[in-house]
Design an enzyme around this catalytic site. Structure first.
Site, mmCIF file in Angstrom:
data_model
loop_
_atom_site.group_PDB
_atom_site.id
_atom_site.type_symbol
_atom_site.label_atom_id
_atom_site.label_comp_id
_atom_site.label_asym_id
_atom_site.label_seq_id
_atom_site.Cartn_x
_atom_site.Cartn_y
_atom_site.Cartn_z
ATOM 1 N N TYR A 248 55.055 -6.861 24.561
ATOM 2 C CA TYR A 248 54.665 -6.145 26.034
ATOM 3 C C TYR A 248 53.208 -5.574 25.845
ATOM 4 C CZ TYR A 248 55.319 -2.680 29.524
ATOM 5 O OH TYR A 248 54.883 -1.875 30.590
ATOM 6 N N SER B 18 49.735 0.090 30.317
ATOM 7 C CA SER B 18 50.676 0.826 29.586
ATOM 8 C C SER B 18 50.403 1.777 28.575
ATOM 9 C CB SER B 18 52.059 -0.074 29.404
ATOM 10 O OG SER B 18 52.759 0.713 28.431
#
Length: 336
Positions: A152, A127
């Site tokens: 995350y 990501s």
């Protein structure tokens, strides 16, 4: 060949499965169908894949070690695309354990399956969040990513480290893709395109964080899938020029590689909102709010390596992509 897609009921997973099935591959999709967002949307995505004779879906949680061991032992996959993850930056502040179970423990089970059952290439989702509060633009795979600002992001960085370890120890070819804000039809309802489009269509105000002073490298789903397909066919190899004294952090003397995959064209948040307004045909009522914890001001992908190695070039302008997304959104949610 037989390919495993984890997160097959997800946004990117469903679109990727469609393309692989169209190419004639056998695709096995797994997903735990959790309720982070509407399970009905995930089930509707799967309905698009169900008619394909060469597609099978198995409801499974990657954190279930025994189930994952049995899956790899039975199926003998040639390649694996790991897209399953507990998603969302803000939700990681509320439910951190879900991120460790899915994104770390689950990913370990993927690596172990690849190790013990001869998988020839693992492609996995990282990501843009790994860049944290980095202000060097555009984000380069050569930038330091040791300071994540959300759990995350930390789990995605962990995936890259774990993948390199397995590439080094067991010579498993792994390629990580740092996705940059993917949008399009069948997109997640917790992402800004859906939140904005739904609110504008229904006359509700939208929340605009950091007073609108944000940028995102919005990337259309078809471009993302094209990039993933090209990378999947380019099995990671050791970098012959790798120098341990001055290491290239995106490659290795192991069969390991990291790429950014984005539109390479950041968009101001207010411009993005205006584009949705134009596609919907209504103006938004805006709640201007401060920055949220764990969020970043800007993302911008340097995709030079991906262009060099697989010829990836995004093809979808924002206006075109948003028009397609809004058209799907209105039809799916039955909004005029």
């Amino acid at each position: 060949m037989k390919i495993l897609i984890t997160g097959a009921a997800g946004f990117i997973g469903m679109h990727l499965a469609q393309r692989l099935l169209a190419q004639g591959h056998d695709v096995v999709g797994i997903d735990n169908l959790n309720d982070y967002y509407a399970v009905s949307l995930k089930q509707d995505r799967l309905k698009l894949l169900a008619p394909h004779a060469n597609f099978r879906f198995i409801e499974m949680d990657m954190a279930d070690r025994a189930a994952m061991d049995a899956l790899f032992a039975t199926e003998k996959f040639k390649r694996v695309v790991n897209l399953a993850a507990q998603a969302g930056v803000r939700y990681s502040l509320q439910n951190p354990h879900a991120y460790i179970n899915s994104n770390v423990v689950g990913f370990l089970h993927i690596l172990e399956g690849c190790r013990h059952h001869g998988v020839e290439h693992l492609v996995y989702a990282s990501s843009s969040s790994v860049y944290g509060s980095n202000t060097h633009m555009p984000f380069s795979t050569q930038d330091n990513v040791d300071h994540p600002v959300s759990l995350y992001a930390a789990t995605k960085k962990s995936n890259e480290l774990m993948a390199h370890t397995y590439s080094h120890l067991y010579r498993i070819p792994t390629t990580g893709l740092r996705f940059f804000t993917v949008y399009g039809p069948w997109g997640r309802p917790d992402m800004s395109p859906s939140l904005f489009a739904g609110a504008i269509l229904e006359g509700r105000p939208i929340n605009v964080f950091n007073q609108g002073q944000m940028q995102r490298d919005f990337t259309y789903i078809d471009d993302i899938v094209e990039g993933v397909l090209r990378v999947l066919d380019r099995v990671a190899t050791p970098n012959p020029a790798y120098d341990r004294g001055a290491p290239d952090v995106a490659s290795s003397d192991a069969p390991y590689c990291i790429y950014n995959i984005g539109n390479n064209q950041p968009v101001e948040l207010m411009t993005f909102i205006e584009t949705i307004e134009n596609a919907v045909g209504k103006k938004a009522v805006k709640n201007m709010l401060p920055m949220q914890d764990g969020d970043v001001v800007a993302t911008y992908a340097n995709i030079d390596e991906l262009q060099r190695d697989v010829g990836f070039t995004p093809q979808t302008p924002l206006v075109e992509g948003i028009a397609k997304f809004v058209s799907w959104y209105k039809e799916y949610y039955r909004l005029a």
